[in-house]
Design an enzyme around this catalytic site. Structure first.
Site, PDB file in Angstrom:
ATOM      1  N   LYS A 240       0.831  -1.193   0.000  1.00 29.85           N
ATOM      2  CA  LYS A 240       0.000   0.000   0.000  1.00 29.85           C
ATOM      3  C   LYS A 240       0.873   1.253   0.000  1.00 29.85           C
ATOM      4  O   LYS A 240       1.928   1.277   0.635  1.00 29.85           O
ATOM      5  CB  LYS A 240      -0.876   0.047   1.256  1.00 29.85           C
ATOM      6  CG  LYS A 240      -1.989  -0.972   1.345  1.00 29.85           C
ATOM      7  CD  LYS A 240      -2.732  -0.798   2.666  1.00 29.85           C
ATOM      8  CE  LYS A 240      -3.828  -1.814   2.855  1.00 29.85           C
ATOM      9  NZ  LYS A 240      -4.970  -1.567   1.970  1.00 29.85           N
ATOM     10  N   ARG A 314     -10.321 -11.561   2.635  1.00 27.18           N
ATOM     11  CA  ARG A 314     -11.267 -12.592   2.189  1.00 27.18           C
ATOM     12  C   ARG A 314     -10.623 -13.982   2.206  1.00 27.18           C
ATOM     13  O   ARG A 314     -11.319 -14.987   2.302  1.00 27.18           O
ATOM     14  CB  ARG A 314     -11.795 -12.243   0.799  1.00 27.18           C
ATOM     15  CG  ARG A 314     -10.787 -12.274  -0.317  1.00 27.18           C
ATOM     16  CD  ARG A 314     -11.213 -11.443  -1.504  1.00 27.18           C
ATOM     17  NE  ARG A 314     -11.213 -10.026  -1.179  1.00 27.18           N
ATOM     18  CZ  ARG A 314     -11.588  -9.063  -2.029  1.00 27.18           C
ATOM     19  NH1 ARG A 314     -11.997  -9.384  -3.241  1.00 27.18           N
ATOM     20  NH2 ARG A 314     -11.562  -7.804  -1.666  1.00 27.18           N
TER      21      ARG A 314
END
Length: 461
Positions: A240, A314
């Protein structure tokens, strides 16, 4: 910080809650001194205003707070809480002005307004306590407030002090408090226990990845809660940028919320067989980080192509959901700070959720309305299933293109719940970006009160 009501026999200052349309009528029944004091101080009952009323000796004998107009109250939540910081420290008793249907919400807002994060810096010790009005379920409201404070504390704690070890300690503490049982599967034992994606996501971190498995209750329907416990998310090898990494201590917000929900359920003694599953990991960067292009095997036996290591939540949820599904519960609820797409779609206030069961969805939405915990139903949109099928593997963890990011994440997770009749997924933000009544800037609970309120009908309790 206190998030409890004052005892009923505590000497208290009467507190008059005055809407704009009630002020003139109320003033007609007051003394000349009170009318003059209110006029001199320019009190108009605007929303969030407050004024102490002095007696002959200068000590406060009462207080008034502004409740504004009905239209202005509809634009916010916890309207009474807006006035609390402007009152003098002390104990207060409501002397009318709040509708019976709004009493519990406003009392909860008062308690939440008292929240302060004090782990690293002592905050103001000035207390403004409220005596619970008659007819209000004080124990229930206090449980909501204390559970919400737990969520906020967990999310607000920096990742250096809230890694997988500390998150495990928080669950251990909760288990000890309510006599629950907890099992921890850690490190390479995850591979032996067929939880390979939890291991893959967390193996690069200094603190070993783990699955926390709490069980409580021996009678009633089976309810399983699954919370994303990514204690810090660098993005992995798809690193990120700095601006996007600043709030990643909150990436365990799903875990923080299910911990709080579990606390509410156990505190209330609901007749359920509760199971809480939290995959606790840090998505770090190291020589053994999982990579873009890798294909991971899941517990379910489905293969997953990794097209972005920053879509790691997820993956860990998938293994935990598959494990929970094998137990044949009556309902599974998963909670995660999963996608920025959900935040963009509905903003920080609303909790988006996915559910195939119309009746259950209606019960959840109605519950949120009762307890000032607003939800917004999102669709498990079947035509998008093809977007998570890459061809080279069964599933794609990060479909290209950026469209429907929250929906495709929810569809991905649903693939791992095949035996449970009712599955609900919450894709929450878990952060209050700026202060608001009853909500300090920082970690924020979402969806938990709505779920708790809906459980009696949803599970037939």
């Amino acid at each position: 910080m206190t998030l409890t009501f004052a005892t009923p026999d505590t000497p208290a200052i009467p507190l008059h809650v005055l809407s704009s349309d009630r002020l003139d009528g109320w003033l007609q029944n007051q003394s000349d001194q009170v009318r003059a004091w209110i006029e001199t101080n320019g009190f108009t009952a605007s929303l969030g205003s407050a004024l102490m009323l002095p007696g002959a000796d200068g000590q406060a004998v009462a207080a008034v707070v502004g409740y504004g107009a009905a239209a202005s109250r509809k634009r916010g939540r916890f309207n009474l809480a807006a006035s609390v910081p402007k009152l003098a420290p002390g104990v207060y008793a409501l002397a009318g002005g709040v509708a019976d249907d709004d009493l519990e919400t406003e009392c909860l807002g008062w308690l939440l307004e008292s929240y302060q994060f004090e782990t690293y810096r002592k905050q103001s010790g000035k207390l403004r306590q409220l005596i619970a009005p008659k007819g209000v379920d004080a124990e229930r409201i206090q449980s909501f407030a204390i559970s919400e404070a737990l969520t906020r504390d967990l999310i607000n704690t920096p990742a250096a002090d809230m890694g997988p070890d500390a998150l495990e300690n928080a669950v251990q503490t909760l288990a000890s408090q309510f006599g629950a049982q907890i099992t921890v599967t850690k490190g390479d034992d995850l591979l032996e226990s067929n939880l390979p994606m939890i291991h893959a996501v967390g193996r690069a971190a200094q603190q070993a990845p783990r699955l926390l498995d709490l069980r409580w209750g021996e009678v009633g329907p089976k309810l399983t809660l699954v919370g994303k416990g990514v204690c810090f998310d660098t993005g992995g090898l798809n690193l990120k940028p700095g601006a996007s990494m600043g709030l990643m201590k909150k990436d365990m917000g799903g875990a923080a919320n299910v911990i709080a929900l579990a606390r509410m359920i156990m505190q209330a003694g609901l007749a359920v067989q509760l199971r809480v599953l939290i995959p606790a990991v840090e998505n770090a960067v190291s020589g053994n980080s999982f990579r873009p292009g890798d294909i991971l095997m899941s517990r379910k036996g489905l293969t997953v192509e990794i097209n972005n290591t920053d879509a790691e939540g997820r993956l860990v949820l998938a293994d935990a959901l598959a494990l929970g599904d094998e137990d044949n519960p009556d309902m599974i609820v998963s909670m995660a700070t999963l996608t920025g797409a959900a935040r963009v779609a509905v903003g920080p206030d609303l909790s988006p959720f996915y559910c195939d069961d119309d009746e259950l969805a209606a019960q959840l939405s109605a519950g949120g309305g009762v307890v000032a915990d607003p939800l917004w139903r999102m669709p498990f949109w079947e035509p998008y299933e093809a977007m998570i099928e890459p061809g080279i593997a069964d599933l794609d963890n990060a479909p290209a293109g950026g469209f429907a990011g929250s929906i495709t994440a929810a569809l991905f997770l649903r693939r791992f719940v095949t035996e449970t009749p009712r599955y609900v997924h919450f894709d929450i933000y878990g952060w209050q970006p700026k202060p608001a009544p009853a909500r300090t800037k920082g970690g924020f609970g979402q969806g938990t009160r709505a779920i708790f309120e809906a459980l009696p009908k949803a599970l037939g309790l």
